[in-house]
Structures are given as C-alpha cells and as structure tokens.
Design a protein around this motif. Sequence first.
Motif, short mmCIF file in Angstrom:
data_model
loop_
_atom_site.label_atom_id
_atom_site.label_comp_id
_atom_site.label_asym_id
_atom_site.label_seq_id
_atom_site.Cartn_x
_atom_site.Cartn_y
_atom_site.Cartn_z
N UNK A 137 0.80 -1.46 0.04
CA UNK A 137 0.18 -0.24 0.09
C UNK A 137 0.70 1.10 -0.07
N UNK A 138 1.85 1.28 0.71
CA UNK A 138 2.76 2.62 0.94
C UNK A 138 3.60 2.73 -0.24
N UNK A 139 3.86 1.60 -1.04
CA UNK A 139 4.68 1.62 -2.42
C UNK A 139 3.57 2.26 -3.46
N UNK A 140 2.63 1.76 -3.70
CA UNK A 140 1.71 1.99 -4.71
C UNK A 140 0.88 3.13 -4.65
N UNK A 141 0.67 3.57 -3.50
CA UNK A 141 -0.26 4.75 -3.23
C UNK A 141 0.17 6.25 -3.82
N UNK A 142 1.21 6.60 -3.76
CA UNK A 142 2.07 7.69 -4.13
C UNK A 142 1.79 7.87 -5.63
N UNK A 143 1.90 6.74 -6.54
CA UNK A 143 1.88 6.87 -8.01
C UNK A 143 0.23 7.08 -8.44
N UNK A 144 -0.67 6.76 -7.80
CA UNK A 144 -2.03 7.17 -8.10
C UNK A 144 -2.61 8.34 -7.40
N UNK A 153 -1.04 2.03 7.71
CA UNK A 153 -0.73 1.02 8.57
C UNK A 153 -1.91 -0.02 8.77
N UNK A 154 -1.47 -1.01 9.68
CA UNK A 154 -2.54 -2.00 10.24
C UNK A 154 -3.77 -1.25 11.02
N UNK A 155 -4.84 -1.65 10.78
CA UNK A 155 -5.90 -0.93 11.75
C UNK A 155 -6.73 -2.01 12.33
N UNK A 156 -6.93 -2.03 13.75
CA UNK A 156 -7.75 -2.96 14.57
C UNK A 156 -8.93 -2.93 14.44
N UNK A 245 -23.41 -6.91 -3.15
CA UNK A 245 -23.52 -8.17 -2.51
C UNK A 245 -22.02 -8.81 -2.22
N UNK A 246 -21.81 -9.21 -1.19
CA UNK A 246 -20.55 -9.76 -0.93
C UNK A 246 -20.49 -11.36 -1.14
N UNK A 247 -21.67 -11.93 -1.57
CA UNK A 247 -21.51 -13.29 -1.67
C UNK A 247 -21.74 -14.08 -0.06
N UNK A 248 -21.79 -15.48 -0.23
CA UNK A 248 -22.00 -15.92 1.18
C UNK A 248 -20.68 -16.82 1.52
N UNK A 249 -19.56 -16.70 1.11
CA UNK A 249 -18.16 -17.00 1.42
C UNK A 249 -17.72 -16.21 2.46
N UNK A 250 -17.25 -16.59 3.55
CA UNK A 250 -16.62 -15.64 4.86
C UNK A 250 -15.18 -15.76 4.50
N UNK A 251 -14.61 -14.59 4.42
CA UNK A 251 -13.18 -14.30 4.31
C UNK A 251 -12.64 -13.89 5.75
N UNK A 252 -11.47 -14.34 6.40
CA UNK A 252 -10.97 -13.86 7.45
C UNK A 252 -10.19 -12.76 6.69
N UNK A 253 -10.03 -11.42 7.53
CA UNK A 253 -9.66 -10.38 6.79
C UNK A 253 -8.60 -9.55 7.77
N UNK A 254 -7.77 -8.61 7.27
CA UNK A 254 -7.03 -7.85 7.98
C UNK A 254 -7.50 -6.61 7.44
N UNK A 255 -7.14 -5.43 8.03
CA UNK A 255 -7.57 -3.87 7.64
C UNK A 255 -6.28 -3.18 7.75
N UNK A 256 -6.22 -2.45 6.59
CA UNK A 256 -5.26 -1.27 6.57
C UNK A 256 -6.13 0.02 6.48
N UNK A 257 -5.50 0.92 6.96
CA UNK A 257 -5.93 2.33 6.73
C UNK A 257 -4.81 3.36 7.03
N UNK A 258 -5.11 4.44 6.06
CA UNK A 258 -4.11 5.26 5.84
C UNK A 258 -4.55 6.60 6.99
N UNK A 259 -3.61 7.41 7.16
CA UNK A 259 -3.41 8.42 8.45
C UNK A 259 -4.57 9.46 8.27
N UNK A 260 -5.03 9.90 6.95
CA UNK A 260 -5.97 10.95 6.76
C UNK A 260 -7.32 10.42 7.02
N UNK A 261 -7.40 9.12 6.99
CA UNK A 261 -9.13 8.61 7.10
C UNK A 261 -9.75 8.63 5.94
#
Length: 295
Positions: A137-144, A153-156, A245-261
């Motif tokens: 995320x930190x690599x690609x974001x400034x290009x876009x 960073x990781x978000x809880x 519609x996310x469908x019916x299959x559950x994905x364990x997930x991690x969450x990333x968030x950038x500091x400006x929300x």
Amino acid sequence: MPKFIFSNSSYLVSFNTPQEVKEINKKLAKEKKFKVAEVYDIDEFLDTIDRVKYFIDIYIFLDGIDQDTLNILFNALGPLKLDFILFNPSTDLDIPEKHHERIVFGDFTEDFMKAAFSVRDRSRMPGGLNKFSVSCANYIFPFIFKDISTVWTLDSGPGIEECDYMTICENSFESTTGRFVLRVNEENLRSNSEALQGETEGKLEDYFREFMNQYIGIVNYNFTKIDIKAKISIPQSYDRNSRVNFGKIYFPEIVLREEKNIFSLTLGYIDHEGKKLFDLTEVPFTPPSSDVEFL
C-alpha cells in the motif's frame, strides 16, 4: 432428526453446543455474515462435515461426551484434515498429544467466545500477510494519488465505516481466492487533494479501480517468488447508492487504513479445498523491476 439443507455458504459447525453459546454463535454469525450448523447427534455431525463445503471452524464442546464418541469424532476429522477446537475436556478423556494445542478452557461468556473466534480467525491468515500488505500500500499509493501525503498501517477496527465509494477486486490461483475491498470517504478525499477536488464521481472511480488493479498487480508480482501465478479480476466500483453483495463465503480479513482517514483496505484469503494457505514470512517485498504505467 431432519438433515440440514446446506447452501453454498461458509459454516461454523458446532457440536454439542451449550445453550448459552448458541445465542453467541448466532449473534457472531450475523455480524460476520456466515452460517452456523448446530449438531448434537454423532451421525448428524458426520453427515454435516461430509456435506459442508466451506468451513470457518469446527467447535466440539466436550461436556458429557464419552471416550467412544470422542474417538469417532477424531477418526472422522483426521482423514479430512479439518481443523477444530476442543472446549473444556474432562480429565477422564484421553486426548492424543497431537490435539493438545486445540484444547481451550473457558466460561463461555460472549467476550470469551468472541476472543476465541478472533484468535482462530487470525491463525487462518497467511503468514507474513500483515507486513507485506502494508508495504504494498505504501509503495503503490503515491503513484495513483500523487498529491496526498499519507502513511498506511494496520488497523484494529473495521476500517472506514462512513464510506461513499467501495471498490472490490479478487485475485486467485488454483483453489485459493483473495478478496480486496477499498473503502473511500469522499469528503476527506476532496479536502486532501487539490487535483481531485473538481473531478467527477466517474473519474474518482477510475482512480479507485486503478489503485486496486495496481495494488494487486504488485501482490501478484511478489507471489512469483514463491512460484504462485495468480490472476486478477476486473475491479468493480460502487457508490453510496449501490447495493453491494459480498456473496456467502466468509473471508478472514485484515484491515489497512491510511492516517488521513480517506481510505481503508480490507483483504483476506481462503482456500476452497481447505488447504493450508501460502506463507509470505520469508518473502521480502520488492517493486517490479520494469516500469509500470500509472494514471
């Protein structure tokens, strides 16, 4: 007892469930959007694990269970290589040492059951995914988004909850699928980017799709280091008026968030055949060696 009619969904299979846990399982399933199969008869349990396709977990509550029943459970689960958790076994039960790490003792409060679910959820994530995903995320974001200076960073928490746009994309290889969901707060985006203040909604969605496409492209590039050749789906973007519609299959997930929300990104992987997921712990993140064309 009638058999369950299983849909093509993700299931938590719970055997010999105490009454107080049934409501907790139901509440958690509604929050996480999966289904629960509560079974009490050994034949029904064997039929259930044979017919469920996507397992979130298998809970086995051992209060009142005798050794013969437990042996039948172990013999059924072993060849299928399905993971499970053993709650509160008595000292009278002979549990093989290889299953000792699956034993959990607790008082079955809501906090305890949620904590048990969260620990197991995290254990199903690919090794090294947290650090690797943040680096991407930190690599690609400034290009876009060239005029937004921020850090991912990781978000809880759940990520951006008041979102105006959502972009969804997947990558896949063999029996493994990854799902990526980018959420965007439009007000925060426009107030932090002069370049995007006057852009149309359609143009903003182009940026979101490009970010997702390039992000997962970087992920797939690094996958080649461990001989994984993944394919990427076409990113789909939705605005605040869309029904997603996310469908019916559950994905364990991690969450990333950038500091400006402005943005958050949730991502996770599942293997549709229950195989162990890949491990990125020893894979150093590197950008592509060739030039990539961005917006």
